[in-house]
Design an enzyme around this catalytic site. Structure first.
Site, mmCIF file in Angstrom:
data_model
loop_
_atom_site.group_PDB
_atom_site.id
_atom_site.type_symbol
_atom_site.label_atom_id
_atom_site.label_comp_id
_atom_site.label_asym_id
_atom_site.label_seq_id
_atom_site.Cartn_x
_atom_site.Cartn_y
_atom_site.Cartn_z
ATOM 1 N N ARG A 233 0.851 -1.188 0.000
ATOM 2 C CA ARG A 233 0.000 0.000 0.000
ATOM 3 C C ARG A 233 0.888 1.240 0.000
ATOM 4 O O ARG A 233 1.883 1.309 0.724
ATOM 5 C CB ARG A 233 -0.903 0.028 1.247
ATOM 6 C CG ARG A 233 -2.004 -1.016 1.266
ATOM 7 C CD ARG A 233 -3.082 -0.708 0.243
ATOM 8 N NE ARG A 233 -4.194 -1.643 0.303
ATOM 9 C CZ ARG A 233 -4.284 -2.756 -0.410
ATOM 10 N NH1 ARG A 233 -3.293 -3.094 -1.225
ATOM 11 N NH2 ARG A 233 -5.346 -3.542 -0.309
ATOM 12 N N GLU A 262 -3.358 7.489 -5.997
ATOM 13 C CA GLU A 262 -3.335 6.871 -7.318
ATOM 14 C C GLU A 262 -4.563 7.305 -8.104
ATOM 15 O O GLU A 262 -5.639 7.476 -7.523
ATOM 16 C CB GLU A 262 -3.298 5.343 -7.179
ATOM 17 C CG GLU A 262 -2.047 4.836 -6.490
ATOM 18 C CD GLU A 262 -1.988 3.311 -6.371
ATOM 19 O OE1 GLU A 262 -2.883 2.637 -6.938
ATOM 20 O OE2 GLU A 262 -1.067 2.797 -5.724
ATOM 21 N N HIS A 280 1.041 0.157 -10.187
ATOM 22 C CA HIS A 280 0.179 -0.770 -9.455
ATOM 23 C C HIS A 280 -0.166 -2.003 -10.300
ATOM 24 O O HIS A 280 -1.331 -2.279 -10.599
ATOM 25 C CB HIS A 280 -1.098 -0.067 -9.003
ATOM 26 C CG HIS A 280 -1.701 -0.718 -7.780
ATOM 27 N ND1 HIS A 280 -2.410 -0.020 -6.835
ATOM 28 C CD2 HIS A 280 -1.691 -2.000 -7.341
ATOM 29 C CE1 HIS A 280 -2.822 -0.836 -5.876
ATOM 30 N NE2 HIS A 280 -2.385 -2.053 -6.168
#
Length: 539
Positions: A233, A262, A280
């Site tokens: 994270r 994000e 990601h």
């Protein structure tokens, strides 16, 4: 006939299962927002989503036939779980589907960073052949520190072991025996591993405890030339501190797949030597997407067809009548779990819960689950509830035992807790006063009566005059008010323990000042839910 809406692109294998599901219809409607999303969701019994759609409170509340939502993936941050619970909507996720893909990506980033893969390729694109500029580092024989030994952390450990790396791990809920079986040296805290590791990877949720887990102070004590990886994270690493550490030469590399905000296209780390970053991609493999799609469809069709609930993140598997009759004790068990986690859970090997009085005649399994939720919830990347907490605790090699004693004693019912770890042990007992007032009535053999809510300052001391006044002055100087106080002692002038309910978290300097008192041997601050606050699965 139950109906399902698919709100995000789903692997074909999942859609094929929906086609084959007898008695269930479905529609694929992706890219919905606002009123269109709210109206569409309200027309179906079940929904499947990934991370693209946002199921906010306004989408989930109001007149709707929706009964369940399944997230094809682990994170459910895009679903308002409190709103879903209030609306009677079960929220489920697929926690195992992307484990291997995320672990592989962490290893891939570690290797790419170590061998300068990205800049070396870029040099060829730019027409340069400059082998000397890209001298790499071998990972075999190096030490990898792993913070968080859940599914993904252990998958990373297995792959790193195959690369002949030495492993050091930290997880407050992994037993030393279990870690030894896996070839991992377990340490008591993250600080202990920092001076020793060549590489550090984190696999924990983002909580107040893990936010900026690695910042300037931690980088100062790390082995020079260490490299850091984060596929968990964003926010666990302080990116600004990492950038400064790279500039100063204190760390040699950083590899990130996740970011505090994000989508992220601007970071102080982008473009720096020794850095490799991806957008990601941890779960972005065909295999992972197939697995989570299939699992999501299986969960939802089972619920709509039979009522079975698995991998739920917001509701217990408990009928309403039982829930109502045990509500106060479920709250008590959860708070005792939170208190146990706050005391010192490192190296925990066994938890025994003893149900006394009238509770001993009840089915207490759900109370044990509530304790396990409290014990684990701040340390787990997975969403926890009464369904999965016990199994996750046992996955970490921690024995969970129930005992019963029908003797009532001083209270109609009480819950006793015994915690055993490699180097220490604790006991505590909780009871309900009135209809719904949870109280701590014993800790480590000392009888007292303390509120079980908000911030608690617990300290062990010699029973001499002036202790409480001294602590009160210290807290007052720090601007922290004492709301309530309870003291238990062996005998006059002997050992004693105090539990103070305070109106806010004291600074570490105040805790250090308390510990500096010659008559005080231990002090700990623990944060519990506010008075009257119930977890979402109980509310």
């Amino acid at each position: 006939m139950p109906s399902v809406i698919v709100l995000d692109p789903l692997a074909q294998e999942g859609l094929d299962l929906l086609d084959a599901a007898e008695g269930i219809t479905y529609e694929v409607r992706t890219g919905l927002k606002g009123d269109d999303l709210r109206e569409a969701v309200s027309q179906f019994d079940g929904a499947i989503c990934r991370s693209g759609v946002k199921l906010t409170s306004d989408v989930l509340t109001g007149k709707s036939k929706l009964k369940a939502v399944v997230r094809a993936g682990v994170g459910t941050d895009n679903i308002d779980k409190d709103a879903a619970t209030k609306a009677g909507v079960v929220v489920m996720n697929t926690p195992a589907g992307n484990t291997i893909s995320t672990a592989e990506h962490a290893i891939a980033l570690m290797l790419a960073m170590s061998r300068s893969i990205a800049p070396a390729y870029q040099s060829l694109i730019e027409g340069r052949w400059d082998r000397k500029a890209f001298m790499g580092a071998q990972v075999a024989g190096k030490t990898l520190g792993i913070v968080g030994l859940g599914r993904i952390g252990l998958a990373v450990a297995a792959r790193a072991k195959a690369l002949e790396m030495d492993l050091i791990g930290y997880d407050p809920f992994m037993s030393a025996e279990r870690a030894k079986q896996l070839g991992i040296e377990l340490v008591e805290n993250v600080a202990d591993m920092l001076p020793r590791v060549d590489y550090l990877t984190v696999h924990t949720p983002l909580t107040e405890e893990t936010r900026n887990l690695i910042s300037t102070e931690q980088i100062e004590v790390m082995k020079p030339g260490a490299r850091l990886i984060n596929c968990a994270r964003g926010g666990i690493y302080d990116e600004a501190a990492l950038a400064e550490g790279l500039k100063a030469g204190k760390i040699a590399g950083v590899a990130l797949d996740v970011y505090p905000d994000e989508p992220c296209t601007d970071s102080p780390l982008f473009g720096m030597p020794g850095v490799v970053c991806t957008p990601h991609l941890g779960a972005s493999t065909e295999e992972a997407q197939t697995q989570v799609a299939v699992e999501a469809v299986e969960l939802l069709t089972a619920y709509l067809s039979t009522g079975a609930i698995r991998c739920a993140v917001n509701v217990p598997s408990l009928d309403p009548q039982t829930l109502a009759s045990l509500r106060s004790y479920l709250d008590l068990a959860h708070r005792l779990g939170r208190l146990a986690a706050g005391l010192d859970p490192s190296g925990l090997t066994k938890c025994q819960l003893t149900y006394r009085g009238e509770l001993a005649e009840r089915d207490t399994k759900v109370l044990t689950s509530a304790f396990a939720v409290g014990l684990l919830e701040d340390a787990m990347p997975e969403s926890l509830n009464l369904v999965n907490a016990e199994s996750l605790l046992r996955d970490r090699g921690i024995e969970l035992v129930e005992a019963k004693n029908s003797h009532q004693g001083a209270f109609r019912s009480a819950i006793g807790v015994e915690l055993a770890s490699a180097g220490s042990s604790h006991t505590m007992t909780g009871a309900i006063l009135g209809a719904d007032m949870p109280r701590l009535v014993e800790i480590d053999g000392y009888r007292l009566e303390s509120f079980l809510d908000g911030f608690l300052l617990l300290f062990k001391h010699k029973d001499v005059p002036g202790i409480i006044g001294s602590v009160g002055t210290t807290l007052g100087d720090a601007g922290v008010n004492i709301a309530q106080m309870a003291v238990g002692r062996e005998a006059q002038g002997g050992e004693a323990v105090a539990v103070l309910n305070i109106d806010g978290e004291p600074p570490q300097s105040a805790v250090d000042a308390v510990l500096a008192h010659e008559a005080i041997t231990k002090a700990k601050v623990v944060r519990l839910p506010a008075a009257g606050t119930l977890p979402s699965w109980l509310g």
